[in-house]
Scaffold this active site. Structure first.
Site, PDB file in Angstrom:
ATOM      1  N   SER A   1       0.843  -1.194   0.000  1.00 46.16           N
ATOM      2  CA  SER A   1       0.000   0.000   0.000  1.00 46.16           C
ATOM      3  C   SER A   1       0.875   1.240   0.000  1.00 46.16           C
ATOM      4  O   SER A   1       1.966   1.235   0.604  1.00 46.16           O
ATOM      5  CB  SER A   1      -0.910   0.018   1.232  1.00 46.16           C
ATOM      6  OG  SER A   1      -1.617   1.247   1.312  1.00 46.16           O
TER       7      SER A   1
ATOM      8  N   TYR B   1      -2.000  -0.166  10.181  1.00 36.93           N
ATOM      9  CA  TYR B   1      -2.032  -0.585   8.774  1.00 36.93           C
ATOM     10  C   TYR B   1      -0.761  -0.154   8.056  1.00 36.93           C
ATOM     11  O   TYR B   1      -0.134  -0.944   7.342  1.00 36.93           O
ATOM     12  CB  TYR B   1      -3.263   0.005   8.095  1.00 36.93           C
ATOM     13  CG  TYR B   1      -3.449  -0.410   6.652  1.00 36.93           C
ATOM     14  CD1 TYR B   1      -3.919  -1.680   6.343  1.00 36.93           C
ATOM     15  CD2 TYR B   1      -3.153   0.465   5.608  1.00 36.93           C
ATOM     16  CE1 TYR B   1      -4.089  -2.071   5.025  1.00 36.93           C
ATOM     17  CE2 TYR B   1      -3.323   0.081   4.288  1.00 36.93           C
ATOM     18  CZ  TYR B   1      -3.792  -1.178   3.999  1.00 36.93           C
ATOM     19  OH  TYR B   1      -3.955  -1.559   2.689  1.00 36.93           O
TER      20      TYR B   1
END
Length: 267
Positions: A129, A142
């Site tokens: 990501s 995250y």
């Protein structure tokens, strides 16, 4: 001979888009889900696999090799979102996120390496990501789990070169998928000192996903990587400003970049 591809988390979102695109291009694709019975109408087979359960990983990899005789490409796409103030996020949820986003992909890699080594060829693509390049407020866990996968891929690449096995990262930005519905959200507590900033940031994050790019962009990027002779270590896919944010982090002083992020999130 059609290349054989395994995509974890291939039943929806980015994984599904990649699987459908590669199937149309003539690849022999196998996707995975914890509940494959829900996806009987998939254009490619969906097999049972939970990245947190090594026994299911080994069983599915074995099934694919028995059916196809080889395994050319692994796309580590399965992942989980998580939001919340780090102080108020339960340790169990932090550990669960790392089990899915970091340890899970490593265990799938370990399962496919013996076959790829025997073939003396293989490609592993880890879907990370853009959030993994920076510590984002209320997405810190995250960011950390995806950033860890980015870094360990760099080490893995060097360890595997002698076996003619290649590995790379693909970091997507925000895409219009159902990822927001599957995230763990730390609850908005009425007595929390983070109630307003976390609530505002959560709404902004969900808006970004809703307005995200078409996941077919990721499918095309993955297809191009598979057809690249010597893939780079890192690829970024998404809106220009999201990719540019990584460049800014490299060139700007830390405090200046931090101020930009806080302004973006209205903190």
């Amino acid at each position: 001979m059609s290349k054989v591809v395994l995509i974890t988390g291939g039943s929806s979102g980015i994984g599904k888009s990649i699987g459908e695109f590669l199937t149309e291009k003539g690849f022999r694709v196998y996707g995975t889900s914890r509940n494959p019975e829900r996806y009987k109408n998939s254009t490619f087979p969906i097999l049972a696999l939970d990245v947190k359960d090594v026994s299911t990983i080994n069983a599915t990899v074995k099934t694919i090799i028995e059916k196809a005789g080889r395994l050319d490409v692994l796309i580590n796409n399965a992942g989980a979102g998580i939001t919340g103030p780090i102080e108020e996020t339960p340790d169990s949820e932090i550990k669960n996120n790392f089990e899915t986003n970091f340890f899970g992909p490593i265990n799938v890699i370990k399962a496919v390496l013996p076959q790829m080594r025997e073939q003396q060829s293989g490609l592993i693509i880890n879907v990370t990501s853009i959030a993994g390049y920076m510590g984002l407020p209320y997405r810190g866990v995250y960011s950390a789990s995806k950033g860890a996968l980015e870094l360990i891929t760099e080490a893995f690449r060097m360890e595997l070169k002698g076996f003619n096995i290649q590995m790379t990262n693909v970091a997507p930005g925000d895409f219009a998928t159902n990822i927001a519905s599957g995230r763990y959200h730390a609850p908005l507590l009425d007595d929390s000192p983070y109630k307003k900033p976390y609530g505002d940031t959560l709404r902004l994050m969900n808006d970004h996903v809703d307005a995200g790019s078409n996941p077919n962009m990721m499918a095309e990027a993955v297809y191009n990587i598979i057809n690249t002779k010597n893939p780079k270590g890192h690829y970024k896919v998404g809106a220009l400003m999201q990719k540019f944010s990584i460049v800014l982090k490299r060139v700007l002083p830390d405090k200046v970049y931090e101020k930009l992020l806080m302004k973006h999130y209205k903190l």
